[in-house]
Design a protein around this motif. Sequence first.
Motif, mmCIF file in Angstrom:
data_model
loop_
_atom_site.group_PDB
_atom_site.id
_atom_site.type_symbol
_atom_site.label_atom_id
_atom_site.label_comp_id
_atom_site.label_asym_id
_atom_site.label_seq_id
_atom_site.Cartn_x
_atom_site.Cartn_y
_atom_site.Cartn_z
ATOM 1 N N ILE A 182 0.866 -1.179 0.000
ATOM 2 C CA ILE A 182 0.000 0.000 0.000
ATOM 3 C C ILE A 182 0.898 1.223 0.000
ATOM 4 C CG2 ILE A 182 -0.218 -0.186 2.522
ATOM 5 C CD1 ILE A 182 -2.928 1.242 2.284
ATOM 6 N N GLY A 183 0.533 2.225 -0.770
ATOM 7 C CA GLY A 183 1.374 3.413 -0.839
ATOM 8 C C GLY A 183 0.580 4.639 -1.213
ATOM 9 N N SER A 184 1.313 5.687 -1.495
ATOM 10 C CA SER A 184 0.674 6.921 -1.941
ATOM 11 C C SER A 184 1.650 7.706 -2.815
ATOM 12 C CB SER A 184 0.234 7.786 -0.748
ATOM 13 O OG SER A 184 1.356 8.157 0.026
ATOM 14 N N ILE A 185 1.091 8.426 -3.759
ATOM 15 C CA ILE A 185 1.845 9.354 -4.605
ATOM 16 C C ILE A 185 1.211 10.722 -4.366
ATOM 17 C CG2 ILE A 185 2.633 9.870 -6.959
ATOM 18 C CD1 ILE A 185 2.085 6.974 -7.689
ATOM 19 N N PRO A 186 1.604 11.401 -3.295
ATOM 20 C CA PRO A 186 0.888 12.601 -2.870
ATOM 21 C C PRO A 186 1.130 13.825 -3.739
ATOM 22 C CG PRO A 186 2.777 12.229 -1.454
ATOM 23 C CD PRO A 186 2.680 11.041 -2.366
ATOM 24 N N TRP A 187 1.916 13.673 -4.797
ATOM 25 C CA TRP A 187 2.207 14.797 -5.686
ATOM 26 C C TRP A 187 1.337 14.788 -6.937
ATOM 27 C CZ3 TRP A 187 5.637 10.953 -4.258
ATOM 28 C CH2 TRP A 187 6.406 11.239 -3.124
ATOM 29 N N THR A 188 0.572 13.704 -7.157
ATOM 30 C CA THR A 188 -0.177 13.552 -8.407
ATOM 31 C C THR A 188 -1.591 13.074 -8.130
ATOM 32 O OG1 THR A 188 1.857 12.961 -9.581
ATOM 33 C CG2 THR A 188 -0.229 12.447 -10.685
ATOM 34 N N HIS A 189 -2.567 13.770 -8.668
ATOM 35 C CA HIS A 189 -3.962 13.305 -8.603
ATOM 36 C C HIS A 189 -4.231 12.529 -9.892
ATOM 37 C CE1 HIS A 189 -8.114 13.671 -6.941
ATOM 38 N NE2 HIS A 189 -8.425 13.392 -8.194
ATOM 39 N N PHE A 190 -4.179 11.199 -9.799
ATOM 40 C CA PHE A 190 -4.276 10.383 -11.001
ATOM 41 C C PHE A 190 -5.685 9.834 -11.197
ATOM 42 C CE2 PHE A 190 -2.340 7.700 -7.610
ATOM 43 C CZ PHE A 190 -3.385 6.818 -7.409
ATOM 44 N N THR A 191 -5.931 9.349 -12.400
ATOM 45 C CA THR A 191 -7.186 8.667 -12.705
ATOM 46 C C THR A 191 -6.973 7.170 -12.888
ATOM 47 O OG1 THR A 191 -6.908 9.128 -15.069
ATOM 48 C CG2 THR A 191 -8.203 10.700 -13.779
ATOM 49 N N SER A 192 -5.703 6.742 -12.934
ATOM 50 C CA SER A 192 -5.423 5.315 -13.071
ATOM 51 C C SER A 192 -4.006 5.045 -12.587
ATOM 52 C CB SER A 192 -5.562 4.876 -14.534
ATOM 53 O OG SER A 192 -5.253 3.501 -14.674
ATOM 54 N N TYR A 193 -3.831 3.909 -11.934
ATOM 55 C CA TYR A 193 -2.506 3.472 -11.493
ATOM 56 C C TYR A 193 -2.491 1.956 -11.555
ATOM 57 C CZ TYR A 193 1.410 2.315 -8.412
ATOM 58 O OH TYR A 193 2.570 1.800 -7.892
ATOM 59 N N THR A 194 -1.527 1.373 -12.273
ATOM 60 C CA THR A 194 -1.477 -0.074 -12.414
ATOM 61 C C THR A 194 -0.070 -0.578 -12.143
ATOM 62 O OG1 THR A 194 -3.188 0.038 -14.123
ATOM 63 C CG2 THR A 194 -1.970 -2.028 -13.926
ATOM 64 N N PRO A 195 0.163 -1.286 -11.040
ATOM 65 C CA PRO A 195 1.478 -1.895 -10.801
ATOM 66 C C PRO A 195 1.691 -3.080 -11.738
ATOM 67 C CG PRO A 195 -0.057 -2.574 -9.110
ATOM 68 C CD PRO A 195 -0.785 -1.569 -9.976
ATOM 69 N N LEU A 196 2.930 -3.325 -12.105
ATOM 70 C CA LEU A 196 3.248 -4.397 -13.037
ATOM 71 C C LEU A 196 4.196 -5.391 -12.366
ATOM 72 C CD1 LEU A 196 3.879 -2.267 -16.261
ATOM 73 C CD2 LEU A 196 1.827 -3.552 -15.671
ATOM 74 N N PRO A 197 3.695 -6.506 -11.862
ATOM 75 C CA PRO A 197 4.575 -7.506 -11.244
ATOM 76 C C PRO A 197 5.381 -8.238 -12.314
ATOM 77 C CG PRO A 197 2.322 -8.313 -11.319
ATOM 78 C CD PRO A 197 2.286 -6.890 -11.822
ATOM 79 N N PHE A 198 6.626 -8.593 -11.969
ATOM 80 C CA PHE A 198 7.491 -9.282 -12.924
ATOM 81 C C PHE A 198 7.879 -10.686 -12.450
ATOM 82 C CE2 PHE A 198 8.206 -4.781 -13.878
ATOM 83 C CZ PHE A 198 7.966 -4.789 -15.245
ATOM 84 N N THR A 199 7.259 -11.150 -11.384
ATOM 85 C CA THR A 199 7.519 -12.493 -10.882
ATOM 86 C C THR A 199 6.180 -13.185 -10.613
ATOM 87 O OG1 THR A 199 7.622 -11.692 -8.590
ATOM 88 C CG2 THR A 199 9.694 -11.841 -9.804
ATOM 89 N N PRO A 200 6.151 -14.522 -10.630
ATOM 90 C CA PRO A 200 4.896 -15.234 -10.312
ATOM 91 C C PRO A 200 4.427 -14.912 -8.895
ATOM 92 C CG PRO A 200 6.515 -16.705 -11.305
ATOM 93 C CD PRO A 200 7.241 -15.433 -11.004
ATOM 94 N N LEU A 201 3.121 -14.895 -8.716
ATOM 95 C CA LEU A 201 2.551 -14.544 -7.419
ATOM 96 C C LEU A 201 2.483 -15.747 -6.482
ATOM 97 C CD1 LEU A 201 -0.476 -12.349 -8.581
ATOM 98 C CD2 LEU A 201 1.659 -11.540 -7.564
ATOM 99 N N ASN A 202 2.888 -15.534 -5.238
ATOM 100 C CA ASN A 202 2.637 -16.513 -4.186
ATOM 101 C C ASN A 202 1.494 -16.065 -3.293
ATOM 102 O OD1 ASN A 202 4.630 -18.464 -4.790
ATOM 103 N ND2 ASN A 202 6.192 -17.116 -3.942
ATOM 104 N N THR A 203 1.216 -14.764 -3.315
ATOM 105 C CA THR A 203 0.079 -14.238 -2.577
ATOM 106 C C THR A 203 -0.879 -13.593 -3.570
ATOM 107 O OG1 THR A 203 1.003 -12.024 -2.210
ATOM 108 C CG2 THR A 203 1.582 -13.735 -0.613
#
Length: 211
Positions: free
Chosen positions: A135-156
């Motif tokens: 969980i995080g925040s980007i307090p400098w930008t009011h965005f309309t979309s944010y998508t993290p991109l994982p590069f390893t298989p998920l265990n959780t």
Amino acid sequence: MATWPRREYFYYFTKMMPTGFTLTVDLDVTATKEWLAARDLKFNAAYLYLVSKVIAQTPEFRVYRDNTGQLQRFDVIHPAYSVMHADDHSISSLWTAYDPDFTQFYQNYLADLAEYGDQRTPMPKAPQSENTYMIGSIPWTHFTSYTPLPFTPLNTFFPVIQAGKFEQEAKRWQMPLSLTIHHAVADGYHVSQFFEQLQLAFDHPEAWLAS
């Protein structure tokens, strides 16, 4: 897995059509922002706490795969968040143990910042708890979309949550919040219910944050 009602959907969205999705909404944080300001309390601590508390009420967001490959569900998961160092703008990832009592969680949060907040390393607090979510925040930008991109298989299969910059509209403070989740464990309904409950929490800090 044999008794999990979602087992066929889990197989479909992990094996046949691996899929995740992101939803971003604007949340009204006016009541909580004002409640905290009147008590000289940090917004970020309340943000981490409220999201974690709603996740504790959302079983779909607490699923993980153990070392044997079996699916399990934690009772709670703890927030893992970034802190930025003002001099060089580098970041470190901390985590704070969730506690259902906000006052105790707030003290845990302040203690972690005091002990680890100035250490220039990616993960200064060890050991990293298994049941942490990003969980995080980007307090400098009011965005309309944010998508993290994982590069390893998920265990959780925990959610990834990101907040953006507050903006004031008609005397109300709006904060964008993005949630990314694997479709194997949750659908749009579950995410919509999460946002609805979280908005309720931000609307009533006297009930959700007061001891």
